[in-house]
Design an enzyme around this catalytic site. Sequence first.
Site, PDB file in Angstrom:
ATOM      1  N   CYS A 145    -118.090  22.163   5.595  1.00 31.32           N
ATOM      2  CA  CYS A 145    -117.797  21.044   4.983  1.00 31.32           C
ATOM      3  C   CYS A 145    -116.224  20.953   4.554  1.00 31.32           C
ATOM      4  O   CYS A 145    -115.520  20.225   4.860  1.00 31.32           O
ATOM      5  CB  CYS A 145    -118.896  20.678   4.113  1.00 31.32           C
ATOM      6  SG  CYS A 145    -120.597  20.092   4.845  1.00 31.32           S
ATOM      7  N   ILE A 146    -116.299  21.807   3.444  1.00 30.57           N
ATOM      8  CA  ILE A 146    -115.154  21.566   2.689  1.00 30.57           C
ATOM      9  C   ILE A 146    -113.709  22.124   3.394  1.00 30.57           C
ATOM     10  O   ILE A 146    -112.679  21.454   3.042  1.00 30.57           O
ATOM     11  CB  ILE A 146    -115.211  22.733   1.411  1.00 30.57           C
ATOM     12  CG1 ILE A 146    -116.427  22.129   0.720  1.00 30.57           C
ATOM     13  CG2 ILE A 146    -114.066  22.588   0.553  1.00 30.57           C
ATOM     14  CD1 ILE A 146    -116.511  23.097  -0.566  1.00 30.57           C
TER      15      ILE A 146
END
Length: 418
Positions: free
Chosen positions: A261-262
Amino acid sequence: MDGQWDVVVVGLGYVGLPLAVAAAAAGMRVAGLDQDAARVAQLRAGTSYIDDVRDEEIVLAVARGFVATVDPAVLTRADAVVICVPTPLRNAEPDLSAVLESVRMAAIRLRPGALVVLESTTYPGTTTDVVLPILAGTGRQVGADFLLAYSPERIDPGNPGLQLSNTPKIVGGVTARCAAAASELYGRMVQKVVVVSNPAVAELAKLLENTYRQVNIALVNDLAVYCARRGIDVWEVVEAAGTKPFGFHSFRPGPGVGGHCIPVDPMYLTFSGYGAGHRFRLVEQAQEINERMPHFVVDRIVGLLHGRRPVRDARILLLGATYKPDLADDRGAAIVPIAEGLIELGAAPEFHDPYVRQITVRDRVLRRVPRLDESVRAADIVVLLQPHSAYDLVAISDAAALLFDTSGRVVGDGAIRL
């Protein structure tokens, strides 16, 4: 609802499989569609390949009627189709190929009145500008002949306290009827559904959530670099600041930002900004800072070895090959760029991880040490990348000639912390 399946989940990965299991547990008739025949075979045998889904949950889901398949024919009798396929980056731009393939596959099989929900992370406008035209391409009208909504996934791998059921679910429908149908679907699985005005709000909310984390991690990572140069313990600084009961939320520095995600989601935000003539400079800088952290770790290793042994001759042991403690997920893990940087300097780093058997760096397979205790004692430097609970950090600290702790978990004088 008159379909054979209340819901068909397309993509049985880290997002889709927990969703399918939760739907089955809620008493829904669930089918899972995945193009990976090996995955489907595992599920049919009652075996999970996801950390947060136990084998027993798969067995129970199958007993409740959950069916995993590679046959897209299941879409023809689905009341709802939820798309949970990967949306990676390709050449720093969003790759929606899996989403497009899934939507096209559903479009030619969708039964009248069926609901389609996209959960894959993407940029604002994808649901209405990309997905909707495909579904409406046969002359069907959204809100009447089919329903369409966006609902971002909010899975926190390895967090037993936050599951799908007790994490609020955001829903944005193309029409009010679409939003109501999606809200009803998720209301059977989660405690709280948050309905927003349109899909773009839901799409952007997901990007904001992870960009917020990326920016704040970058801030504390940059602070860690500064603290190392000033001889200040960054962990003590964060702990001290965290005592403030308002206006501050603690983030921890680390050797790099991994996971699914990040490192990816903020790039969707910057991509969307370019299309609107806007540049998210803060996000770009945060990305650069976080991407530099593995190089900073390599520099620290070289510096700590200075005067002891040349890095090319040193026995360097890297502990932890996953992106998060106590998970078997190595996507984007910091060990790869760190090992790559060490190899470029002529070193031959070794690694250990209780969950990962093999790490490949530029077609080179890193040696995984068979006995942790012996390797810790033999190493010139031990680098703790992930503090898995399986590691006895006190014993490692006592046995290591030199311990570099990038996690900040080792207390006392037994380690040099990031």
